[in-house]
Design a protein around this motif. Structure first.
Motif, PDB file in Angstrom:
ATOM      1  N   CYS A 531      -0.913 -10.822  -0.655  1.00 36.94           N
ATOM      2  CA  CYS A 531      -2.221 -11.354  -0.242  1.00 36.94           C
ATOM      3  C   CYS A 531      -3.292 -10.269  -0.340  1.00 36.94           C
ATOM      4  CB  CYS A 531      -2.133 -11.898   1.175  1.00 36.94           C
ATOM      5  SG  CYS A 531      -1.068 -13.343   1.370  1.00 36.94           S
ATOM      6  N   TYR A 532      -2.970  -9.048   0.096  1.00 42.35           N
ATOM      7  CA  TYR A 532      -3.946  -7.951   0.011  1.00 42.35           C
ATOM      8  C   TYR A 532      -4.246  -7.623  -1.457  1.00 42.35           C
ATOM      9  CZ  TYR A 532      -3.695  -7.027   5.009  1.00 42.35           C
ATOM     10  OH  TYR A 532      -3.797  -7.131   6.367  1.00 42.35           O
ATOM     11  N   GLU A 533      -3.232  -7.620  -2.284  1.00 42.25           N
ATOM     12  CA  GLU A 533      -3.469  -7.314  -3.699  1.00 42.25           C
ATOM     13  C   GLU A 533      -4.332  -8.382  -4.357  1.00 42.25           C
ATOM     14  OE1 GLU A 533      -0.033  -6.455  -5.957  1.00 42.25           O
ATOM     15  OE2 GLU A 533       0.799  -5.038  -4.506  1.00 42.25           O
ATOM     16  N   ALA A 534      -4.090  -9.660  -4.022  1.00 38.16           N
ATOM     17  CA  ALA A 534      -4.923 -10.727  -4.575  1.00 38.16           C
ATOM     18  C   ALA A 534      -6.364 -10.581  -4.121  1.00 38.16           C
ATOM     19  CB  ALA A 534      -4.362 -12.086  -4.162  1.00 38.16           C
ATOM     20  N   THR A 535      -6.561 -10.173  -2.857  1.00 37.92           N
ATOM     21  CA  THR A 535      -7.922  -9.970  -2.359  1.00 37.92           C
ATOM     22  C   THR A 535      -8.588  -8.790  -3.052  1.00 37.92           C
ATOM     23  OG1 THR A 535      -7.166 -10.819  -0.211  1.00 37.92           O
ATOM     24  CG2 THR A 535      -9.306  -9.709  -0.276  1.00 37.92           C
ATOM     25  N   ILE A 536      -7.850  -7.719  -3.241  1.00 38.35           N
ATOM     26  CA  ILE A 536      -8.406  -6.551  -3.929  1.00 38.35           C
ATOM     27  C   ILE A 536      -8.793  -6.910  -5.360  1.00 38.35           C
ATOM     28  CG2 ILE A 536      -7.812  -4.267  -4.829  1.00 38.35           C
ATOM     29  CD1 ILE A 536      -6.121  -3.849  -2.308  1.00 38.35           C
ATOM     30  N   ARG A 537      -7.956  -7.692  -6.032  1.00 34.19           N
ATOM     31  CA  ARG A 537      -8.288  -8.099  -7.392  1.00 34.19           C
ATOM     32  C   ARG A 537      -9.544  -8.973  -7.414  1.00 34.19           C
ATOM     33  NH1 ARG A 537      -4.095  -7.467 -11.169  1.00 34.19           N
ATOM     34  NH2 ARG A 537      -2.136  -6.703 -10.268  1.00 34.19           N
ATOM     35  N   ALA A 538      -9.663  -9.865  -6.421  1.00 34.65           N
ATOM     36  CA  ALA A 538     -10.854 -10.712  -6.357  1.00 34.65           C
ATOM     37  C   ALA A 538     -12.114  -9.882  -6.118  1.00 34.65           C
ATOM     38  CB  ALA A 538     -10.686 -11.754  -5.257  1.00 34.65           C
ATOM     39  N   LEU A 539     -12.030  -8.866  -5.266  1.00 37.41           N
ATOM     40  CA  LEU A 539     -13.191  -8.013  -4.996  1.00 37.41           C
ATOM     41  C   LEU A 539     -13.520  -7.142  -6.202  1.00 37.41           C
ATOM     42  CD1 LEU A 539     -12.364  -6.946  -1.320  1.00 37.41           C
ATOM     43  CD2 LEU A 539     -14.065  -8.615  -2.063  1.00 37.41           C
ATOM     44  N   LEU A 540     -12.518  -6.626  -6.863  1.00 38.04           N
ATOM     45  CA  LEU A 540     -12.775  -5.794  -8.039  1.00 38.04           C
ATOM     46  C   LEU A 540     -13.354  -6.628  -9.180  1.00 38.04           C
ATOM     47  CD1 LEU A 540      -9.591  -3.510  -8.119  1.00 38.04           C
ATOM     48  CD2 LEU A 540     -11.870  -2.952  -7.268  1.00 38.04           C
ATOM     49  N   ARG A 541     -12.906  -7.892  -9.282  1.00 36.91           N
ATOM     50  CA  ARG A 541     -13.460  -8.749 -10.339  1.00 36.91           C
ATOM     51  C   ARG A 541     -14.958  -8.991 -10.120  1.00 36.91           C
ATOM     52  NH1 ARG A 541      -9.945 -12.291 -10.003  1.00 36.91           N
ATOM     53  NH2 ARG A 541      -8.640 -11.784 -11.799  1.00 36.91           N
ATOM     54  N   SER A 542     -15.394  -9.017  -8.868  1.00 41.73           N
ATOM     55  CA  SER A 542     -16.818  -9.202  -8.547  1.00 41.73           C
ATOM     56  C   SER A 542     -17.548  -7.884  -8.341  1.00 41.73           C
ATOM     57  CB  SER A 542     -16.952 -10.071  -7.288  1.00 41.73           C
ATOM     58  OG  SER A 542     -16.369 -11.342  -7.472  1.00 41.73           O
ATOM     59  N   ARG A 543     -16.874  -6.745  -8.573  1.00 42.71           N
ATOM     60  CA  ARG A 543     -17.482  -5.406  -8.469  1.00 42.71           C
ATOM     61  C   ARG A 543     -17.971  -5.143  -7.058  1.00 42.71           C
ATOM     62  NH1 ARG A 543     -15.696  -2.975 -12.838  1.00 42.71           N
ATOM     63  NH2 ARG A 543     -17.358  -1.407 -12.582  1.00 42.71           N
ATOM     64  N   ARG A 544     -17.218  -5.589  -6.049  1.00 40.80           N
ATOM     65  CA  ARG A 544     -17.599  -5.373  -4.651  1.00 40.80           C
ATOM     66  C   ARG A 544     -16.910  -4.116  -4.158  1.00 40.80           C
ATOM     67  NH1 ARG A 544     -21.996  -7.994  -3.806  1.00 40.80           N
ATOM     68  NH2 ARG A 544     -21.597  -7.602  -1.581  1.00 40.80           N
ATOM     69  N   ALA A 546     -17.953  -1.771  -1.964  1.00 40.97           N
ATOM     70  CA  ALA A 546     -18.011  -1.498  -0.520  1.00 40.97           C
ATOM     71  C   ALA A 546     -16.942  -2.285   0.232  1.00 40.97           C
ATOM     72  CB  ALA A 546     -19.407  -1.838   0.010  1.00 40.97           C
ATOM     73  N   GLU A 547     -16.758  -3.541  -0.144  1.00 45.65           N
ATOM     74  CA  GLU A 547     -15.738  -4.356   0.527  1.00 45.65           C
ATOM     75  C   GLU A 547     -14.335  -3.827   0.241  1.00 45.65           C
ATOM     76  OE1 GLU A 547     -18.340  -5.455  -0.989  1.00 45.65           O
ATOM     77  OE2 GLU A 547     -19.413  -6.586   0.580  1.00 45.65           O
ATOM     78  N   VAL A 548     -14.143  -3.311  -0.976  1.00 43.11           N
ATOM     79  CA  VAL A 548     -12.838  -2.737  -1.294  1.00 43.11           C
ATOM     80  C   VAL A 548     -12.574  -1.507  -0.450  1.00 43.11           C
ATOM     81  CG1 VAL A 548     -11.443  -1.681  -3.112  1.00 43.11           C
ATOM     82  CG2 VAL A 548     -12.853  -3.661  -3.638  1.00 43.11           C
ATOM     83  N   VAL A 549     -13.585  -0.668  -0.285  1.00 44.84           N
ATOM     84  CA  VAL A 549     -13.431   0.536   0.539  1.00 44.84           C
ATOM     85  C   VAL A 549     -13.116   0.149   1.975  1.00 44.84           C
ATOM     86  CG1 VAL A 549     -14.617   2.551   1.452  1.00 44.84           C
ATOM     87  CG2 VAL A 549     -14.873   1.939  -0.955  1.00 44.84           C
ATOM     88  N   GLU A 550     -13.793  -0.861   2.500  1.00 49.36           N
ATOM     89  CA  GLU A 550     -13.521  -1.312   3.871  1.00 49.36           C
ATOM     90  C   GLU A 550     -12.101  -1.854   4.007  1.00 49.36           C
ATOM     91  OE1 GLU A 550     -15.228  -4.572   7.114  1.00 49.36           O
ATOM     92  OE2 GLU A 550     -16.206  -4.311   5.160  1.00 49.36           O
ATOM     93  N   LEU A 551     -11.675  -2.626   2.996  1.00 48.50           N
ATOM     94  CA  LEU A 551     -10.312  -3.161   3.033  1.00 48.50           C
ATOM     95  C   LEU A 551      -9.283  -2.050   2.938  1.00 48.50           C
ATOM     96  CD1 LEU A 551      -8.464  -5.618   3.092  1.00 48.50           C
ATOM     97  CD2 LEU A 551      -8.727  -5.807   0.619  1.00 48.50           C
ATOM     98  N   MET A 552      -9.539  -1.035   2.124  1.00 53.35           N
ATOM     99  CA  MET A 552      -8.604   0.086   2.023  1.00 53.35           C
ATOM    100  C   MET A 552      -8.539   0.864   3.319  1.00 53.35           C
ATOM    101  SD  MET A 552      -7.320  -0.317  -0.897  1.00 53.35           S
ATOM    102  CE  MET A 552      -6.350   1.176  -0.901  1.00 53.35           C
ATOM    103  N   THR A 553      -9.666   0.907   4.059  1.00 48.05           N
ATOM    104  CA  THR A 553      -9.646   1.565   5.368  1.00 48.05           C
ATOM    105  C   THR A 553      -8.714   0.828   6.327  1.00 48.05           C
ATOM    106  OG1 THR A 553     -11.932   2.256   5.012  1.00 48.05           O
ATOM    107  CG2 THR A 553     -11.087   2.378   7.258  1.00 48.05           C
ATOM    108  N   ARG A 554      -8.736  -0.492   6.287  1.00 50.24           N
ATOM    109  CA  ARG A 554      -7.831  -1.260   7.131  1.00 50.24           C
ATOM    110  C   ARG A 554      -6.382  -1.100   6.680  1.00 50.24           C
ATOM    111  NH1 ARG A 554     -10.688  -6.790   6.180  1.00 50.24           N
ATOM    112  NH2 ARG A 554      -8.634  -7.585   6.837  1.00 50.24           N
ATOM    113  N   LEU A 555      -6.194  -0.980   5.382  1.00 54.20           N
ATOM    114  CA  LEU A 555      -4.833  -0.809   4.878  1.00 54.20           C
ATOM    115  C   LEU A 555      -4.223   0.523   5.285  1.00 54.20           C
ATOM    116  CD1 LEU A 555      -4.947  -2.290   1.261  1.00 54.20           C
ATOM    117  CD2 LEU A 555      -3.663  -3.160   3.193  1.00 54.20           C
TER     118      LEU A 555
END
Length: 609
Positions: A531-544, A546-555
């Motif tokens: 689920c986290y990988e699918a979310t990361i791929r969705a954020l990277l596809r949209s060039r987000r 900041a959201e990826v950095v925030e998600l990696m902080t939670r990870l």
């Protein structure tokens, strides 16, 4: 109301100067039991004991039968234990009832200990062996079931349809249990039975040793449970030996088959080449068995069909169905069809379960035409098809890649046959369509099915298949709608369904929906690394970023492990980013967050190995 008149006569006997004796009470107990009045039978039996009238074996057996019908195994065992105090020796039927009661309570060890303590007269009955075999079958001790069947043949007890079916089921689970080619005739399942007048010692399938020495009143079960059964009145010597009677059933067959193999393949007779009724009876003289066509000693279905051939005279529809199922499970289509033809010649009418097993035998070869012919033959013989036969037919069709025919059978054939579709019928068709890359057809098929049968909307496998079909078809909005409809029906999304939805939202470019779905899955505690990988791929596809950095902080504070592919994508994406962002991503991908194998790989790269 005859049982009420019997009780009234019993009550009026003392006023007429006639004291009720054991025959009077027994007649009242029998009358109540035959009328289905189990409480009345037990009350009459209790009154008999309270009056001090000596009980006999018939009254005890009727009382035990009443406990069986009332499903009171504890009371049955209490009455069985009281028989010794009343100087009544339990017969074979009473012992079988006690073994069945122990089996109902899930106490397999005590059931086998009771069986081992019986005398030859008590044990030498098909009822006793049937109860012991049913107890072993319920406990899934297949070796014990087969050993009991061999011992029954060795004791000269003719098998019944119940004992034969239990042995066939056990042989189907343990295909090599009856392969015995040893010249010393040592049982292959490591069961050793003692003589009729001595103790019995055997080891069941879980290597638990059971020993019964009838020189005392206690029977000890030596095993993991170390339980004890109180049995009185059985005495004998404490000397046992390894009996060869349990292997006499197959010794002649082993020799005959070895001689035929030495003479050549053409010398092996076929059990289906002539009327199988000509085979020697199991209870008569020379027990020579014929070989089975197309079989080897290594065939998984071979022991099952051999058992059926050796006891063909007592086989019923259930026995044939078990043998056909064993052939179908191992792809022996020809043997399964021969058994289906044979049971008709023997006067056994096949049922829907029999046809389901015969249809399933065509799955491995993908012979969907033959499967449909069998289904049509059922209709001609006025045998109502059920979900099992439809499911077996769908398995053959989907194996052959006939997804259109499978869908037509579910949508049009099942309603005409008055069979309600379930997820077991819908999901295989959708999976077959997915293998053919017909995702749009699978989605439309499932939507139509859910519209006609609303109960499917709340079934998780159907919802998951529909979400997957919409996702693979690129229709992410319909995938989300299907998930919302499933939740409205009272269902909950699991981690796999959440991953599919997140992937669908990512493909549609809706990164906010993907992030929201992840947060919702986290609240339900239905989230995994995918689920986290699918979310990361969705954020990277949209060039987000900041959201990826925030998600990696939670990870970083969690124990979620990302795959090597996801880490490579992250490193490549942040390779041209600021140093602080790169350090954060690198920190979230430290070896302590990886699996053991990946930790070793990271350590090796660190030291240049």
């Amino acid at each position: 109301a005859e049982w009420e008149r019997a009780l009234a006569l019993l009550d009026v006997m003392p006023s007429l100067g006639v004291a009720p004796d054991e025959y009077s009470y027994t007649a009242a107990v029998v009358a109540c039991s035959r009328a289905g009045q189990q409480d009345g039978a037990m009350n009459a039996f209790k009154a008999m004991c309270a009056a001090g009238v000596p009980s006999n074996g018939v009254s005890f057996n009727v009382a035990l039968a009443s406990c069986q019908r009332a499903k009171q195994p504890e009371l049955l065992l209490a009455l069985f234990g009281a028989m010794a105090a009343h100087a009544v020796t339990p017969d074979a039927w009473a012992c079988s009832a006690a073994i069945s009661a122990l089996s109902q309570l899930g106490d397999f060890g005590r059931a086998m200990a009771l069986f081992s303590s019986l005398s030859f007269e008590q044990r030498n009955s098909s009822h006793t062996y049937a109860s012991a075999m049913q107890a072993a079958t319920k406990a899934e001790r297949w070796d014990t079931t087969l050993s009991l069947y061999k011992a029954m043949i060795g004791d000269g007890v003719s098998p019944t349809k119940h004992t034969l079916n239990a042995a066939l089921v056990a042989a189907a689970h343990r295909a090599d249990a009856l392969h015995d080619d040893s010249s010393t005739h040592t049982p292959t399942d490591s069961h050793t039975h003692a003589v009729h007048n001595g103790p019995r010692t055997y080891t069941d399938g879980d290597s638990r040793t059971h020993s019964t020495a009838r020189s005392g009143t206690d029977v000890h079960v030596h095993g993991n449970a170390r339980q004890e059964v109180q049995l009185a009145g059985y005495r004998g010597t404490a000397q046992g030996f390894n009996s060869d009677s349990s292997t006499n059933m197959i010794s002649s067959f082993a020799k005959a088959n070895a001689n035929a193999s030495n003479a050549g393949a053409d010398a092996i007779p076929s059990v289906f080449a002539f009327d199988i009724g000509d085979l020697p009876s199991i209870s008569g003289g020379d027990r020579t068995s014929a070989s089975i066509p197309g079989s080897t000693r290594k065939s998984a279905w071979y022991p099952v069909v051999r058992l059926l051939a050796e006891s063909i005279d007592v086989a019923d529809t259930h026995c044939y169905t078990t043998a056909i199922s064993a052939c179908a499970a191992h792809g022996a289509r020809r043997q399964a069809m021969q058994l289906l033809s044979l049971m008709r010649k023997r006067g056994c009418a096949p049922t829907a379960h029999t046809y389901a097993a015969a249809i399933a035998a065509h799955k491995r070869e993908g012979l969907w035409q033959e499967a449909l012919r069998l289904l049509a033959r059922m209709n001609d013989e006025q045998i109502a098809a059920d979900s099992h036969t439809i499911g077996a037919t769908l398995q053959v069709l989907t194996r052959a890649g006939k997804w259109e025919l499978a869908a037509k059978l579910v949508e049009k054939g099942m309603p005409s046959l008055r069979v309600t579709p379930s997820w077991r019928h819908a999901v295989p068709v959708a999976q077959c369509c997915a293998r053919a890359h017909e995702h749009a057809f699978a989605a439309a098929f499932l939507r139509r099915l859910c519209t006609r049968h609303p109960q499917l909307r709340s079934q998780r496998p159907v919802a998951r298949a529909l979400i997957r079909a919409h996702t693979n078809n690129g229709d992410w909005r319909r995938a989300v709608d299907a998930a919302e409809d499933f939740v409205e029906q009272g269902g909950t999304l699991d981690a796999g369904m959440a991953r599919l939805l997140i992937s669908a939202a990512g493909r549609g470019g809706d990164w906010s929906l993907a992030l929201g779905l992840l947060q919702d899955a986290e609240r339900r505690n239905e989230v995994d690394g995918a689920c986290y990988e699918a979310t990361i791929r969705a954020l990277l596809r949209s060039r987000r970023k900041a959201e990826v950095v925030e998600l990696m902080t939670r990870l970083k504070s969690s124990r979620v492990t990302l795959s090597q592919t996801a880490r490579s994508i992250l490193k490549q994406f942040f390779s041209s980013s600021e140093s602080s962002e790169m350090q954060l991503v690198q920190g979230a991908l430290e070896p302590e967050h990886l699996g053991r194998r990946e930790q070793r790989s990271a350590t090796s790269r660190k030291f240049g190995v």
